[in-house]
Design an enzyme around this catalytic site. Structure first.
Site, mmCIF file in Angstrom:
data_model
loop_
_atom_site.group_PDB
_atom_site.id
_atom_site.type_symbol
_atom_site.label_atom_id
_atom_site.label_comp_id
_atom_site.label_asym_id
_atom_site.label_seq_id
_atom_site.Cartn_x
_atom_site.Cartn_y
_atom_site.Cartn_z
ATOM 1 N N PHE A 125 -47.918 -2.490 43.659
ATOM 2 C CA PHE A 125 -48.932 -3.320 44.314
ATOM 3 C C PHE A 125 -48.274 -4.150 45.424
ATOM 4 O O PHE A 125 -47.191 -4.707 45.217
ATOM 5 C CB PHE A 125 -49.606 -4.233 43.286
ATOM 6 C CG PHE A 125 -50.798 -4.952 43.849
ATOM 7 C CD1 PHE A 125 -52.002 -4.291 44.028
ATOM 8 C CD2 PHE A 125 -50.707 -6.282 44.238
ATOM 9 C CE1 PHE A 125 -53.101 -4.942 44.571
ATOM 10 C CE2 PHE A 125 -51.795 -6.940 44.782
ATOM 11 C CZ PHE A 125 -53.002 -6.266 44.954
ATOM 12 N N ASP A 194 -45.424 -6.260 35.487
ATOM 13 C CA ASP A 194 -46.681 -6.800 35.978
ATOM 14 C C ASP A 194 -47.787 -6.150 35.137
ATOM 15 O O ASP A 194 -48.012 -4.937 35.206
ATOM 16 C CB ASP A 194 -46.851 -6.472 37.470
ATOM 17 C CG ASP A 194 -48.125 -7.069 38.072
ATOM 18 O OD1 ASP A 194 -49.070 -7.347 37.314
ATOM 19 O OD2 ASP A 194 -48.174 -7.229 39.303
ATOM 20 N N LYS A 220 -59.032 -10.079 35.745
ATOM 21 C CA LYS A 220 -59.393 -8.660 35.636
ATOM 22 C C LYS A 220 -59.964 -8.392 34.235
ATOM 23 O O LYS A 220 -61.044 -8.856 33.915
ATOM 24 C CB LYS A 220 -58.167 -7.808 35.945
ATOM 25 C CG LYS A 220 -57.646 -7.981 37.376
ATOM 26 C CD LYS A 220 -56.413 -7.130 37.581
ATOM 27 C CE LYS A 220 -55.759 -7.360 38.928
ATOM 28 N NZ LYS A 220 -56.534 -6.846 40.048
#
Ligand SMILES: Cc1ncc(COP(=O)(O)O)c(C=O)c1O
Length: 405
Positions: A125, A194, A220
């Protein structure tokens, strides 16, 4: 052959079916973006209103003690720690994922003096890459960020820390945390995971897998709300010598002594920097509590089945190339490449099927098993078929790219 009736029967027998009612979902919408912004738990508005009206409104500054605001990051962190299988006392909520990456990457580099490589994976990311880059530039000690297609094969004696996103944000491909961590440790490196697309989506056993550091988003799959604060986790063995680059007063051993010199709080609490965002934390706690009620094995089973169903139904759809694993190395999303992916996704969203698009050509569908039904997957693919056969996506209003989807 899958048909809608078979999927409706799966919904009727779904042990998680009751959870859907614990979310507010707009009528006529199929929500496939819970991996980006989780849905609103029904209990959140009342809880936030209570914190505002009662705790803030009535208790005023006394609420820091009377309602435990001061320890909220530690309290909610401890709950997230249970969700991710971290050791007790190793997880806190603070700041954003990007900031926590910076804090823990710096701590990891300091813990491995003499090693200069921060190893990561191609396609990680962007914030992970940018933060790593910025940190090495700031340190100006000759560190470098190296992104490899196969990071395990790229481990060597110069790697201080291996930083990986456990579930890839595009494809949904998931690393094997235990074996990757073992390989990194064998090479003398630390590992930072992560967990943004993993927490609340897949079973996690950080402590058993030997993970050193972890970070992740609260907005999320944890359903903490837009911009919810993030969490970070530090294995107990690393806490005593943790050297953090941001040493704020609320990470001090005795913040209310107002001493001129910094002295870290014991354990992971030192990673709390400043005043906790109380309203956001209150909302996050509702999402986390809800997730703690959900049996994770059933959640995982349903998530995989939803994904399998989606991939199977899409198999004969011309022009869509699946990029998600077919097996259990998949997280809780499926994704497809299509050269006109952006316009197709816009056309889908206009019909109430909300997924998202990731450049350059990826349609991504998050599968949040607590509120998604099997029939939703069927209806999504039917809608997609309609969009493709009517070619409505060619309409000019779907072609123009906006900054945010
Ligand atoms: C893997 C991953 N890491 C980090 C982030 C973003 O972190 P932040 O909350 O700091 O914007 C995201 C956001 O989507 C993400 O997918």
């Amino acid at each position: 052959m899958i048909d809608r009736a078979t999927l409706a029967a799966l919904d009727a027998a779904d042990p998680l079916a009751g959870f859907r009612d614990r979310f507010t979902l707009p009528e006529g919408v199929i929500y496939l973006d819970g991996n980006s912004l989780g849905a609103l738990p029904r209990a959140t508005p009342a809880r936030v209103a209570e914190v505002v009206a009662q705790e803030w409104g009535q208790s005023l500054i006394r609420a820091w003690n009377a309602h435990g605001w001061i320890d909220l990051g530690v309290r909610v962190g401890e709950k997230i720690g249970r969700l991710i299988g971290a050791a007790p006392g190793s997880t806190v909520v603070a700041d954003s994922t990007s900031i926590n990456l910076f804090k823990l990457l710096a701590a990891a580099l300091t813990a491995r003096p003499g090693r200069r490589t921060l190893l990561t994976e191609t396609g990680n990311f962007p914030t992970d890459l940018y933060v790593a880059d910025g940190l090495t530039r700031l340190l100006a000690q000759g560190h470098r960020v190296r992104a490899a297609d196969n990071p395990v094969a790229a481990l060597d004696g110069d790697v201080a820390v291996l930083m990986l996103t456990h579930v890839n944000y595009r494809s949904g491909a998931m690393h094997d945390m235990a074996s990757v961590t073992r390989a990194a440790h064998a090479a003398g490196a630390l590992v930072l995971w992560d967990l943004s697309h993993s927490a609340g989506a897949v079973p996690l056993t950080l402590a058993a897998d030997g993970a050193d550091f972890a970070v992740g988003c609260g907005y999320k799959f944890l359903n903490g709300g837009p911009g919810a604060p993030a969490f970070l986790s530090v294995a107990p063995a690393l806490q005593a010598d943790l050297r953090l680059p941001i040493t704020g007063w609320l990470g001090h051993a005795a913040p209310f002594d107002f001493a001129p010199a910094y002295r870290p709080a014991p354990g992971v609490a030192a990673a709390v920097v400043g005043t906790p965002p109380v309203l956001s934390l209150a909302a996050l706690e509702v999402g986390v509590d809800l997730m703690l009620d959900a049996p994770i094995a059933a959640l995982r089973e349903k998530s995989l089945r939803l994904g399998d169903t989606f991939l199977t139904l899409m198999a004969d759809m011309p022009g869509f190339v699946p990029i998600s694993p077919r097996d259990e190395t998949r997280g809780s999303q499926v994704a497809f490449r299509h050269p006109d992916g952006y316009a197709i996704m816009q056309a889908l969203i206009a019909r109430g099927v909300i997924g998202d698009f990731r450049a350059p050509d990826i349609l991504r569908f998050g599968l949040a098993p607590l509120y998604l039904r099997y029939v939703d997957v069927w209806d999504t693919v039917v809608t997609l078929r309609e969009v493709m056969t009517t070619e409505v996506w060619r309409d000019a209003r779907f072609q123009h790219r906006q900054a945010v989807t």
